[in-house]
Design an enzyme around this catalytic site. Structure first.
Site, PDB file in Angstrom:
ATOM      1  N   SER A   1       0.788  -1.165   0.011  1.00 46.08           N
ATOM      2  CA  SER A   1       0.004   0.008  -0.094  1.00 46.08           C
ATOM      3  C   SER A   1       0.701   1.248   0.046  1.00 46.08           C
ATOM      4  CB  SER A   1      -0.663  -0.005   1.237  1.00 46.08           C
ATOM      5  OG  SER A   1      -0.064   0.480   2.202  1.00 46.08           O
ATOM      6  N   ASP A   2       0.419   2.390  -0.298  1.00 48.41           N
ATOM      7  CA  ASP A   2       1.057   3.831   0.100  1.00 48.41           C
ATOM      8  C   ASP A   2       0.901   3.692   1.202  1.00 48.41           C
ATOM      9  OD1 ASP A   2       1.228   6.634  -2.022  1.00 48.41           O
ATOM     10  OD2 ASP A   2       2.477   6.023  -0.164  1.00 48.41           O
ATOM     11  N   TRP A   3       1.824   4.819   1.727  1.00 44.18           N
ATOM     12  CA  TRP A   3       1.912   5.082   3.301  1.00 44.18           C
ATOM     13  C   TRP A   3       0.758   5.572   4.058  1.00 44.18           C
ATOM     14  CZ3 TRP A   3       5.258   2.670   0.843  1.00 44.18           C
ATOM     15  CH2 TRP A   3       6.498   2.338   1.407  1.00 44.18           C
TER      16      TRP A   3
END
Ligand code: GLC
Length: 706
Positions: free
Chosen positions: A252-254
């Protein structure tokens, strides 16, 4: 460009990964499925063993598996929040400048530079491969993306990823998919029909993945058609892992994970930046879901197998042989890329290259005495000696406005024969006008800082820049403007200045590259990778969302509701395709760029299906490069507006000619129908062109139903 078959992963790599996973404990597996950002926020400390970067996952010594150290991004080894004080790295020019080179081999070479520096610094995953289409010209991260066109973006992103991975460092591609703006980036839903998505944003990623074979894919913060990208089963399971048989892992993105069971079953493999999320979804909650039988153990094993397979595949688990980083060689590689990506937008009366008779030069603006501008956020690379000014607060971190240490004034002094080179910061317009009146030529550096988490407001240059340029141009007819921007900008003074260069964010070698073009050592060959609109009213969505009404970062309290963005207005006709379909005339078209030489295309032939040959002739006074662009449009009822179906950058000596053959990418000629790309029967117009508006040389080809 022929379709690159998705080569299945090598059996031995797969076996080795599965053997390791079989020996891992459940704790060891889960230690790799989520982790905090390894950049300490207020009061926190980075994880034990972390170098200090975007992410760290502990190694498993007894199995010979090193820790996973993940760094940003496409433009070099980042150092967000100065987490590794005093760290030095080479800053590549922006990805828009890479797009402007139209040169796949340069993309590979600069990617390899990033891979070499990352590996020697101890990183084995580089969060690179920005491959989003520039759908929103005011987007804050456009400088991290390559172009508005799926073919150009996919090919160059793929080659850049391949370059990074050639140095035994896994690269991502990101942000999967249609992550086009920063305003409300965690709240917007990119709404697009499947056919339009397949023919545009998804095609860019499909090409990048086929060509670069990235070890990981990073979905963005946004939703797509109402489902968050990190738990979008259609995109992750059906398309990426199913149809495309993608063997790597999805991180995932952060702070972009929103569930445990839904995300795990939809195809997410890792919750990145978990400390920014509202819960530790891939920690105890996921372990509980496995115990409860909601998520099979085989899914957990598959997650870790995918990570290990990618690391093994590129050689990231091989011992690192310490090699000194040759920063001077790397700066020259960055300079060469900048030289090929600078676009000459105007050159009235042959103002450029500046003749050596220009003895007194005036340089104005953009801290040109110190360095060159760099885009803000996780992708920024601040080499030692950078000038850092206040920028924005992002997720509790200060994102500085950085000028990388490549002095434009110094480079101009070295490149020119001028006896006097003066610099003014441009704040005092009266003084600038007075100095301009007595100079032989004036070079104004216009700047537009863009950043992650911050879209441009409108398309104009901020502050007094337009007024300054107008006033100086009125005082000196040899006024040259050099743009340092993160996207297209309006040029209200274009008719009143002698010459304009687009230098984008030109990186560690930017100053000698700009000076080389200004004084003729370099023959400019860059081409616009994005359209420059004549006004915002030409855009599919002229109005912008007010950032104050929404939330643009993870880990922050949510404001308002999910915001649907209707990308079906343009559909797959992004950028120049929109202008062609709507019969709009932009200020400067995609693919446009001038040279100090002249080139001619002739003898266009469409050979066996999908191959086009053209004679290219350098009819000018000096060696140079031009980019042959092949556009295709389907005429008739079920037709489509022109699309770039192939391109080739051609280097020729003065008077030299070459017969160039280009393989068209078949999916560009197709519509996505009933689950596949279909090239329908009918008449197709093919142009060999200098830019997206050039229709001087074209032929019509009729394809008959099979
Ligand atoms: C950021 C960005 C992503 C980056 C990651 C780690 O918010 O969206 O591109 O790789 O977080 O810094």
């Amino acid at each position: 460009m022929s379709e690159v078959p998705a080569t299945p992963v090598d059996r031995s790599t797969d076996d080795r990964a599965r053997t390791l996973v079989a020996q891992m404990t459940e704790d060891e597996k889960f230690a790799w499925l989520s982790g905090p950002m390894a950049i300490p926020l207020a009061g926190e400390d980075k994880p034990e063993g972390a170098l200090g970067s975007a992410a760290f996952y502990p190694g498993i010594e007894r199995l010979g598996i090193p820790a996973m150290q993940q760094s940003d991004a496409s433009l070099g080894v980042g150092n967000l929040g100065n987490v590794r004080p005093g760290d030095h790295a080479t800053a590549l020019p922006s990805s828009l400048l890479l797009g402007a080179t139209f040169n796949p081999s340069l993309a590979f070479e600069s990617g390899a530079l990033v891979g070499r520096e990352a590996r020697q610094k101890g990183f084995n995953v580089q969060l690179a491969g920005g491959a989003n289409l520039v759908r929103e010209p005011r987007g804050g991260r456009n400088f991290e993306y390559i172009s508005e066109d799926p073919l150009l973006t996919g090919v160059l992103a793929g080659q850049s990823v391949a370059g990074i991975q050639s140095e035994k460092v896994v690269s991502t591609v990101k942000h999967f998919v249609a992550n086009a703006q920063e305003t409300g980036r965690v709240m917007v839903s990119s709404n697009l029909s499947e056919a339009a998505l397949r023919e545009s944003d998804l095609l860019a990623f499909q090409l990048a993945i086929e060509i670069g074979r990235p070890g990981a894919v990073m979905p963005g913060y946004n939703l797509i058609n109402g489902d968050y990208a990190s738990e979008n089963a259609f995109l992750l399971n059906t398309v990426l892992k199913g149809e495309w048989e993608y063997p790597g892992w999805v991180m995932s993105d952060w702070g972009a994970t929103h569930s445990s069971v839904k995300a795990a079953l939809a195809g997410l493999d890792v919750q990145s930046g978990a400390n920014l999320d509202d819960a530790h979804h891939f920690g105890a909650a996921l372990r509980q879901a496995v115990k409860a039988g909601e998520v099979p153990q085989s899914r957990i094993d598959d997650m870790v197998t995918r990570i290990l397979r990618s690391l093994i595949e590129v050689g990231a688990l091989d011992p690192v042989s310490a090699l000194p980083i040759d920063y001077s060689q790397h700066r020259l590689i960055a300079q060469r890329q900048a030289e090929e990506g600078i676009v000459l937008l105007k050159n009235a009366q042959g103002t450029l290259p500046l003749a050596q008779r220009a003895k007194r030069l005036l340089v104005i603006g953009a801290h040109a005495d110190h360095g060159v501008l760099c885009g803000g956020g996780s992708s920024c690379v601040p080499p030692i000696g950078s000038l850092s000014l206040p920028g924005i607060d992002m997720m509790g971190m200060q994102v500085a406005k950085v000028y990388q240490p490549s002095s434009l004034v110094q480079a101009i002094k070295e490149e020119s024969a001028a006896q006097q080179v003066d610099f003014l910061d441009g704040t005092d317009v009266t003084l600038a006008v007075a100095q301009a009146a007595i100079a032989d030529a004036v070079i104004v550096f216009a700047q537009e800082w863009r950043s992650e988490a911050l879209d441009a407001k409108g398309l104009g240059l901020d502050g007094n820049q337009d007024a300054l340029i107008e006033a100086v141009a009125a005082a000196n007819r040899n006024t040259i403007v050099v743009l340092q921007t993160g996207g297209p900008v309006l040029l209200p003074w274009l008719d009143n200045v002698a010459a304009v260069l687009a230098a984008w964010y030109p990186g560690s070698g930017g100053a000698p590259a700009v000076a080389g073009v200004l004084f003729g050592r370099v023959n400019p060959s860059g081409r616009l990778p994005i359209t420059f609109p004549a006004s915002e009213s030409q855009l599919p969505r002229p109005e912008q969302i007010d950032p104050a009404t929404t939330t643009s970062n993870p880990g922050m309290p949510r404001k308002g509701e999910i915001i649907p963005i209707n990308y079906d207005i343009e559909g797959s006709d992004v950028g120049y395709r929109w202008y062609a379909r709507q019969r709009l005339k932009p200020l400067l078209p995609f693919g446009f760029g001038l040279s100090y030489s002249t080139f001619e295309f002739s003898d266009l032939r469409v050979n066996e299906p999908g191959k086009v040959s053209v004679r290219v002739n350098n009819t000018g006074p000096r060696a140079g490069a031009t980019t042959l662009q092949l556009y295709i449009a389907k005429t008739g009822e079920d037709g489509f507006a022109k699309r770039l179906a192939g391109f080739e950058k051609v280097f020729l000596a003065a008077g030299e000619q070459a017969d160039v053959e280009v393989q068209l990418e078949p999916r560009i000629l197709a519509r996505f129908e009933e689950g596949g790309f279909v090239i329908g029967p009918g008449n197709y117009r093919v142009w060999a062109a200098d830019d997206a508006e050039d229709e001087r040389l074209g032929v019509t080809v009729t394809l008959h139903a099979p």
